[in-house]
Design a protein around this motif. Sequence first.
Motif, mmCIF file in Angstrom:
data_model
loop_
_atom_site.group_PDB
_atom_site.id
_atom_site.type_symbol
_atom_site.label_atom_id
_atom_site.label_comp_id
_atom_site.label_asym_id
_atom_site.label_seq_id
_atom_site.Cartn_x
_atom_site.Cartn_y
_atom_site.Cartn_z
ATOM 1 N N LYS A 199 0.868 -1.185 0.000
ATOM 2 C CA LYS A 199 0.000 0.000 0.000
ATOM 3 C C LYS A 199 0.903 1.232 0.000
ATOM 4 C CE LYS A 199 -3.998 2.181 0.671
ATOM 5 N NZ LYS A 199 -4.985 2.291 -0.398
ATOM 6 N N ALA A 200 0.990 1.912 -1.136
ATOM 7 C CA ALA A 200 1.836 3.109 -1.262
ATOM 8 C C ALA A 200 0.949 4.342 -1.395
ATOM 9 C CB ALA A 200 2.748 2.986 -2.473
ATOM 10 N N THR A 201 1.201 5.322 -0.544
ATOM 11 C CA THR A 201 0.357 6.510 -0.468
ATOM 12 C C THR A 201 1.187 7.772 -0.649
ATOM 13 O OG1 THR A 201 -1.126 5.369 1.061
ATOM 14 C CG2 THR A 201 -1.257 7.749 1.005
ATOM 15 N N ALA A 202 0.786 8.621 -1.602
ATOM 16 C CA ALA A 202 1.470 9.898 -1.832
ATOM 17 C C ALA A 202 0.600 11.043 -1.339
ATOM 18 C CB ALA A 202 1.776 10.072 -3.316
ATOM 19 N N THR A 203 1.281 12.071 -0.806
ATOM 20 C CA THR A 203 0.546 13.193 -0.211
ATOM 21 C C THR A 203 0.851 14.505 -0.943
ATOM 22 O OG1 THR A 203 2.266 13.338 1.493
ATOM 23 C CG2 THR A 203 0.315 12.044 2.025
ATOM 24 N N SER A 204 1.056 15.573 -0.226
ATOM 25 C CA SER A 204 1.039 16.931 -0.768
ATOM 26 C C SER A 204 1.953 17.181 -1.969
ATOM 27 C CB SER A 204 1.374 17.932 0.344
ATOM 28 O OG SER A 204 1.348 19.246 -0.145
ATOM 29 N N ALA A 205 3.223 16.787 -1.877
ATOM 30 C CA ALA A 205 4.170 17.116 -2.953
ATOM 31 C C ALA A 205 3.745 16.512 -4.283
ATOM 32 C CB ALA A 205 5.582 16.643 -2.592
ATOM 33 N N SER A 214 6.420 1.941 -13.515
ATOM 34 C CA SER A 214 7.204 1.316 -14.596
ATOM 35 C C SER A 214 8.623 0.969 -14.157
ATOM 36 C CB SER A 214 7.234 2.216 -15.840
ATOM 37 O OG SER A 214 7.914 3.420 -15.560
ATOM 38 N N GLN A 215 9.235 1.811 -13.313
ATOM 39 C CA GLN A 215 10.634 1.575 -12.929
ATOM 40 C C GLN A 215 10.799 0.799 -11.629
ATOM 41 O OE1 GLN A 215 13.644 4.615 -13.423
ATOM 42 N NE2 GLN A 215 12.187 5.961 -14.461
ATOM 43 N N ALA A 216 9.887 1.013 -10.685
ATOM 44 C CA ALA A 216 10.040 0.357 -9.383
ATOM 45 C C ALA A 216 8.974 -0.707 -9.124
ATOM 46 C CB ALA A 216 10.002 1.403 -8.264
ATOM 47 N N GLY A 217 7.989 -0.774 -10.011
ATOM 48 C CA GLY A 217 6.924 -1.765 -9.833
ATOM 49 C C GLY A 217 6.005 -1.447 -8.664
ATOM 50 N N ILE A 218 5.938 -0.170 -8.288
ATOM 51 C CA ILE A 218 5.124 0.238 -7.138
ATOM 52 C C ILE A 218 3.960 1.107 -7.613
ATOM 53 C CG2 ILE A 218 5.092 1.666 -5.047
ATOM 54 C CD1 ILE A 218 7.945 0.636 -4.506
ATOM 55 N N GLU A 219 2.757 0.669 -7.275
ATOM 56 C CA GLU A 219 1.555 1.410 -7.652
ATOM 57 C C GLU A 219 1.189 2.374 -6.522
ATOM 58 O OE1 GLU A 219 -2.675 0.305 -9.745
ATOM 59 O OE2 GLU A 219 -0.988 -1.078 -9.801
ATOM 60 N N ILE A 220 1.140 3.665 -6.850
ATOM 61 C CA ILE A 220 0.930 4.696 -5.832
ATOM 62 C C ILE A 220 -0.501 5.220 -5.886
ATOM 63 C CG2 ILE A 220 1.594 7.034 -5.110
ATOM 64 C CD1 ILE A 220 4.383 6.455 -6.290
ATOM 65 N N ASP A 221 -1.080 5.357 -4.704
ATOM 66 C CA ASP A 221 -2.390 5.985 -4.554
ATOM 67 C C ASP A 221 -2.157 7.409 -4.038
ATOM 68 O OD1 ASP A 221 -5.073 6.509 -4.197
ATOM 69 O OD2 ASP A 221 -5.220 5.407 -2.305
ATOM 70 N N THR A 222 -2.462 8.406 -4.869
ATOM 71 C CA THR A 222 -2.315 9.801 -4.447
ATOM 72 C C THR A 222 -3.603 10.218 -3.753
ATOM 73 O OG1 THR A 222 -0.878 10.228 -6.342
ATOM 74 C CG2 THR A 222 -1.762 12.153 -5.202
ATOM 75 N N ILE A 223 -3.503 10.490 -2.448
ATOM 76 C CA ILE A 223 -4.707 10.753 -1.658
ATOM 77 C C ILE A 223 -4.940 12.252 -1.480
ATOM 78 C CG2 ILE A 223 -4.632 8.541 -0.456
ATOM 79 C CD1 ILE A 223 -3.437 10.018 1.983
ATOM 80 N N THR A 224 -6.177 12.611 -1.190
ATOM 81 C CA THR A 224 -6.529 14.002 -0.938
ATOM 82 C C THR A 224 -6.080 14.398 0.473
ATOM 83 O OG1 THR A 224 -8.686 13.498 0.040
ATOM 84 C CG2 THR A 224 -8.605 13.738 -2.362
ATOM 85 N N GLY A 225 -6.083 15.688 0.744
ATOM 86 C CA GLY A 225 -5.756 16.170 2.079
ATOM 87 C C GLY A 225 -6.736 15.664 3.124
ATOM 88 N N GLU A 226 -8.002 15.537 2.748
ATOM 89 C CA GLU A 226 -9.027 15.036 3.679
ATOM 90 C C GLU A 226 -8.768 13.565 4.012
ATOM 91 O OE1 GLU A 226 -12.001 17.080 4.767
ATOM 92 O OE2 GLU A 226 -10.334 18.388 4.258
ATOM 93 N N GLU A 227 -8.407 12.778 2.997
ATOM 94 C CA GLU A 227 -8.087 11.355 3.225
ATOM 95 C C GLU A 227 -6.833 11.222 4.091
ATOM 96 O OE1 GLU A 227 -9.786 9.272 -0.865
ATOM 97 O OE2 GLU A 227 -7.900 10.392 -0.946
ATOM 98 N N GLU A 228 -5.873 12.108 3.842
ATOM 99 C CA GLU A 228 -4.643 12.114 4.635
ATOM 100 C C GLU A 228 -4.966 12.368 6.110
ATOM 101 O OE1 GLU A 228 -0.273 14.367 4.623
ATOM 102 O OE2 GLU A 228 -1.761 14.897 3.099
#
Length: 306
Positions: free
Chosen positions: A75-81, A97-111
Amino acid sequence: MRLAIIDLGTNTFHLLIAEIFGNRFELLYKTNVPVKLGEGRINDNIIIPAAFERGINTLKDFSTTISSFDVDKVKATATSAVRSAENGSDFVKQAKSQAGIEIDTITGEEEAELIYEGVKLSGAIQGKSLIIDIGGGSVEFILCDVEKLIWKKSYNIGAARLMQQHYKSDPISDDDKNAILNHIQNQLQDLFEICEIHQPDKLIGSAGAFETFAELIIQKRKLDIDISTIKTFEFNFDEYISTTIELIAASHATRLNMPGMIPLRVDMIVMATLITNYVLGRLKINQLALSTYDLKMGILATAMEA
């Protein structure tokens, strides 16, 4: 189930691997890397090439580590940046494509919701409280009590943003300080209005800068406490205030040599201090605690409830 959690913060990427047994867990591995994804142009909503490359390389390293632990789920989660950057979606694509990691970019509310779940898991919430999480890109505030989350909001006033916009002096000048405080005051009006209604009597700092505040005090008092092994830490309010006065007055070089300071936070801690002290003063709160559990532990807590 064996779960790997990646928290892609604006300053730091975290990797946590845990084994989940129903409603309990065992921590198998934990690391963090000061990627500084928001370096240089966070207020222009750009991840600069050097930071982009550092981020992808760190995720490749994380991927190798994850493979060695034979995890069931990542479970990979990206925030503000990432969520605010024009090339944030490019970063997400390259991570896959390079690291094989699927990122979920979450909203500030979810964060904010996940931070609440993490802090709740730590046991730090004892009464009506205001949780604060100071990141590089955003700051989350969560108003809660022992039973429920009452209100939450994410603000784009993170330490890296404030530094790049206003921090031009060393030690920080009154002009820079006032510019930052005016900006904070203008941004947080609705926070102060909701707190006027609910009257929280305690501020709980979620990991990050608050771990550094605690570490500085632990080192100064020579306490036998290891931040990496505790869930919570109660501050002596006067001790906290005197520590932060020192931080604001000090130069970069002086802060760097303070026992308990980490290089990543040597300047950002000044921004965190100004935000925290302004909120404490405005809301007349004189109880302060640290929760070492934050967003990534919130993801873990959510997985245990699933």
